[in-house]
Design a protein around this motif. Structure first.
Motif, short mmCIF file in Angstrom:
data_model
loop_
_atom_site.label_atom_id
_atom_site.label_comp_id
_atom_site.label_asym_id
_atom_site.label_seq_id
_atom_site.Cartn_x
_atom_site.Cartn_y
_atom_site.Cartn_z
N UNK A 1 0.83 -1.22 0.00
CA UNK A 1 0.00 0.00 0.00
C UNK A 1 0.85 1.26 0.00
N UNK A 2 0.51 2.19 -0.88
CA UNK A 2 1.16 3.49 -1.06
C UNK A 2 2.64 3.36 -1.42
N UNK A 3 2.94 2.36 -2.23
CA UNK A 3 4.31 2.16 -2.70
C UNK A 3 4.32 1.99 -4.22
N UNK A 4 5.44 2.38 -4.81
CA UNK A 4 5.68 2.18 -6.23
C UNK A 4 6.28 0.79 -6.40
N UNK A 5 5.67 -0.01 -7.24
CA UNK A 5 6.15 -1.37 -7.49
C UNK A 5 6.30 -1.61 -8.99
N UNK A 6 7.34 -2.35 -9.34
CA UNK A 6 7.54 -2.80 -10.71
C UNK A 6 7.22 -4.29 -10.71
N UNK A 7 6.30 -4.69 -11.60
CA UNK A 7 5.80 -6.06 -11.61
C UNK A 7 5.52 -6.47 -13.05
N UNK A 8 6.03 -7.63 -13.45
CA UNK A 8 5.87 -8.07 -14.85
C UNK A 8 4.66 -8.97 -15.09
N UNK A 9 4.02 -9.42 -14.04
CA UNK A 9 2.83 -10.26 -14.21
C UNK A 9 1.57 -9.43 -14.39
N UNK A 10 0.42 -10.06 -14.27
CA UNK A 10 -0.86 -9.37 -14.34
C UNK A 10 -1.09 -8.69 -12.98
N UNK A 11 -1.12 -7.35 -12.93
CA UNK A 11 -1.26 -6.67 -11.64
C UNK A 11 -2.58 -6.99 -10.93
N UNK A 12 -3.62 -7.31 -11.68
CA UNK A 12 -4.92 -7.65 -11.07
C UNK A 12 -4.86 -8.96 -10.30
N UNK A 13 -3.86 -9.79 -10.60
CA UNK A 13 -3.68 -11.04 -9.85
C UNK A 13 -2.98 -10.79 -8.51
N UNK A 14 -2.31 -9.66 -8.40
CA UNK A 14 -1.50 -9.35 -7.22
C UNK A 14 -2.17 -8.34 -6.28
N UNK A 15 -2.85 -7.33 -6.87
CA UNK A 15 -3.45 -6.26 -6.07
C UNK A 15 -4.90 -6.02 -6.47
N UNK A 16 -5.72 -5.64 -5.49
CA UNK A 16 -7.12 -5.32 -5.75
C UNK A 16 -7.26 -3.96 -6.42
N UNK A 17 -6.30 -3.07 -6.16
CA UNK A 17 -6.38 -1.71 -6.70
C UNK A 17 -4.97 -1.16 -6.89
N UNK A 18 -4.75 -0.49 -8.01
CA UNK A 18 -3.42 0.06 -8.34
C UNK A 18 -3.59 1.12 -9.41
N UNK A 19 -2.56 1.95 -9.56
CA UNK A 19 -2.51 2.92 -10.65
C UNK A 19 -1.35 2.59 -11.55
N UNK A 20 -1.59 2.70 -12.83
CA UNK A 20 -0.50 2.52 -13.80
C UNK A 20 0.32 3.81 -13.83
N UNK A 21 1.62 3.68 -13.64
CA UNK A 21 2.49 4.86 -13.64
C UNK A 21 2.86 5.31 -15.06
N UNK A 22 2.68 4.44 -16.02
CA UNK A 22 2.94 4.78 -17.42
C UNK A 22 1.62 5.26 -18.03
#
Length: 183
Positions: free
Chosen positions: A87-108
């Motif tokens: 929560x409230x952190x910038x993460x780099x992730x190569x998988x499907x983000x919806x599998x890892x987090x319920x909510x996120x913002x794309x930084x790109x």
């Protein structure tokens, strides 16, 4: 407190005096104005004084910029999932983000062509107190944000080039009245 249009002013201390640095700029904040008690998803911008974190963008680092800069990719996300340790952190992730987090913002993202992290709710991070507060490009002068501060792209670039990490830049957010109680 409920206004969404703001004036962005810059000051720097020279010879012990605060002096205006750049011209005034029009900006926008959260669609529900300012708040002293921010909550995740409330559409409000937090009142207070905050330092800046990393500058970022989908474009190459602008020339003459002194701030640390991170070029975003399709694998960069800011996590606003309150149930996650990220929560409230910038993460780099190569998988499907919806599998890892319920909510996120794309930084790109088009609004994040250039921007900077506003260090709100960072030390310590409190779940539910709000996340992903940035300075970034606006959609337009009548289009508020979800809680960030936004202005025209040329203004974002001017601010990023003006900020010098050695001078410890901060943003003061709020109305004149609300800021009287901020320390």
């Amino acid at each position: 407190m409920s206004d969404t249009k703001v004036t962005i002013q810059t000051y720097e201390k020279k010879k012990g005096e605060w002096r205006r640095a750049l011209k005034k700029m029009e900006g926008v904040i959260g669609k529900n104005g300012f708040t002293k008690s921010k909550k995740e998803g409330d559409g409000k911008s937090p009142i207070g004084i905050y330092s800046f974190g990393t500058a970022f963008g989908s474009e190459t680092k602008p020339a003459n910029m002194k701030m640390k800069y991170k070029k975003t990719t399709k694998n960069d996300y800011w996590i606003d999932d309150q149930t996650s340790k990220d929560y409230n952190k910038w993460k780099t992730y190569t998988g499907n983000p919806a599998d890892k987090w319920k909510s996120f913002e794309r930084m790109n993202h088009e609004l994040y062509k250039y921007g900077a992290v506003i260090n709100y709710n960072m030390n310590p991070i409190k779940k539910g107190k709000g996340s992903a507060i940035f300075l970034h490009k606006w959609r337009g002068e009548t289009k508020p944000t979800a809680g960030c501060t936004a202005t025209a792209e040329k203004n974002v670039l001017s601010l990023l080039k003006w900020m010098d990490p050695e001078q410890n830049p901060h943003i003061i957010m709020g109305t004149n009245e609300s800021l009287k109680s901020v320390k």
